[in-house]
Design an enzyme around this catalytic site. Sequence first.
Site, PDB file in Angstrom:
ATOM      1  N   SER A 147       7.592  -5.381   7.033  1.00 35.72           N
ATOM      2  CA  SER A 147       7.038  -6.823   7.616  1.00 35.72           C
ATOM      3  C   SER A 147       7.693  -8.071   8.001  1.00 35.72           C
ATOM      4  O   SER A 147       7.207  -8.555   7.582  1.00 35.72           O
ATOM      5  CB  SER A 147       5.553  -6.561   8.276  1.00 35.72           C
ATOM      6  OG  SER A 147       4.807  -5.861   8.404  1.00 35.72           O
ATOM      7  N   ASP A 150       5.590  -3.007  12.067  1.00 39.64           N
ATOM      8  CA  ASP A 150       4.329  -2.923  12.077  1.00 39.64           C
ATOM      9  C   ASP A 150       3.757  -3.059  13.434  1.00 39.64           C
ATOM     10  O   ASP A 150       2.221  -1.531  13.787  1.00 39.64           O
ATOM     11  CB  ASP A 150       2.803  -4.074  11.410  1.00 39.64           C
ATOM     12  CG  ASP A 150       2.808  -5.351  11.829  1.00 39.64           C
ATOM     13  OD1 ASP A 150       4.383  -5.365  12.790  1.00 39.64           O
ATOM     14  OD2 ASP A 150       2.258  -6.055  11.698  1.00 39.64           O
ATOM     15  N   ARG A 161       0.870  -1.221   0.084  1.00 41.70           N
ATOM     16  CA  ARG A 161       0.254  -0.268  -0.146  1.00 41.70           C
ATOM     17  C   ARG A 161       0.661   0.944   0.000  1.00 41.70           C
ATOM     18  O   ARG A 161       1.957   1.310   0.689  1.00 41.70           O
ATOM     19  CB  ARG A 161      -0.766  -0.262   1.221  1.00 41.70           C
ATOM     20  CG  ARG A 161      -2.142  -0.926   1.051  1.00 41.70           C
ATOM     21  CD  ARG A 161      -2.699  -0.645   2.845  1.00 41.70           C
ATOM     22  NE  ARG A 161      -2.175  -0.459   3.598  1.00 41.70           N
ATOM     23  CZ  ARG A 161      -2.697   0.056   4.862  1.00 41.70           C
ATOM     24  NH1 ARG A 161      -4.029   0.978   4.741  1.00 41.70           N
ATOM     25  NH2 ARG A 161      -1.586   0.394   5.466  1.00 41.70           N
TER      26      ARG A 161
END
Length: 473
Positions: free
Chosen positions: A158, A211, A90
């Site tokens: 991540s 995250d 994203r």
Amino acid sequence: MVAEAAAAELREACAAPAAERVVAELREACVAPAARLNEVAAAMEAEMRAGLREEGGSNVKMIISYVDNLPTGNEEGVFYALDLGGTNFRVLRVHLAGKDKRVAKRESKEVSIPPHLMSGNASELFGFIASALAKYIASEGHSNVFDDKQRELGFTFSFPVRQTSIASGTLIKWTKAFSIDDAVGEDVVAELQTAMEKQGVDMHVAALINDTVGTLAAGRYNDEDVVIGVILGTGSNAAYVEEASAIPKLEGELPKSGNMVINTEWGNFDSSCLPITEYDQALDEESLNPGEQIFEKLISGMYLGEIVRRVLHKIASQSSIFGNVSHTKLKTRFILRTPDISAMHHDDTPDLRIVAEKLADNLKIMDTSLDTRKMVVEICDIVTSRSARLAAAGIVGILRKIGRAVPGDGRRSVVAIDGGLFEHYAEFRKCLESTLVELLGEEASRSLVVKLTKDGSGLGAALIAAAHSQPQH
């Protein structure tokens, strides 16, 4: 139909004692009274201290994030985030408008990564990401905001990284579906920065985060008393604010803020005081990473459904309560997912119709009696309660490490939690919250607040970029 139901009743009546024995053994093996949970919390705290002392000193890695300033709410300007953690990534653009207006505008775009790029080479993957960033910026049109300054980007990556500064870290290994060998051991920020320059993207990576650190930042932005960020979803992890002077392995001069965010990687915690069953041991042995991520395998959403399936399979192998095992899908690993056990656990229909449907649809187990369905709900409850109680013990371990929510500490302490397990599984959430009260005591728990905090990997990354890119107010 009546004859079939009667046959099922008779079959289950004969098989019930064996099934009940399996459930009783499970209940006994999963039991986690307060005394045991206090041992877990103490063991977590001890492992945290060992991990802060030296690199490799503990199975809880205690990674220094180099985030020493968390957002205050005063941040202003337009900031970007790139969230790479799976088969999609994203790109976000966030307009921050200071104390009163906060997030004035937030836009994002999701891009699928072509499968061949996940096992190609690093320059191809980062080149693809940079070209998507270039298109995203081009779609904005001309903006006077960036005439005299670079765009600032927070990069959520991540995958396991050995962080060396706020905006650099070398890739330790790929996980999930990625296997790009020439990126391992390389600085992922340098790779991205090079790819952006090739695409003519004038953007500076202000921060590399994961995250969990992002969840802590997103929580802090909206509430200055947030001290811990926790992920309770498919996986599990926790990050928290530590005093920089309490980190012996931190080299160089201490940050001006006096604080440092630590990414605990608590999923790898292990201790002899954890209530581990034969089902957990078998699941671990058959996993892709045996002997690792033991705490995560007990508490996270990835595994709860699979533990329940293993219990049901044992019942089926020792009794005829589910009929002929070979006619069911009880041998299929990971066929029961956590949303399935959540749906069964929350079934409030008088005849437990949802349980019957889930057993039939997912496992091809037909014609169960109400008693059998009640037993399945109890198994879901045992497994989920253990998970929630252990997660609470982990949080208490961190709170005790930093002297929060302990007797005599009147400060308000907030835990920001993200992840589907906490957000969507109401019984899990209720059990976690009541266990925190049980362990901390009525008085101390009054100063503790648990808050759902979403999109740490997106918004959190942009906020950390903002906090680290401009003078602090």
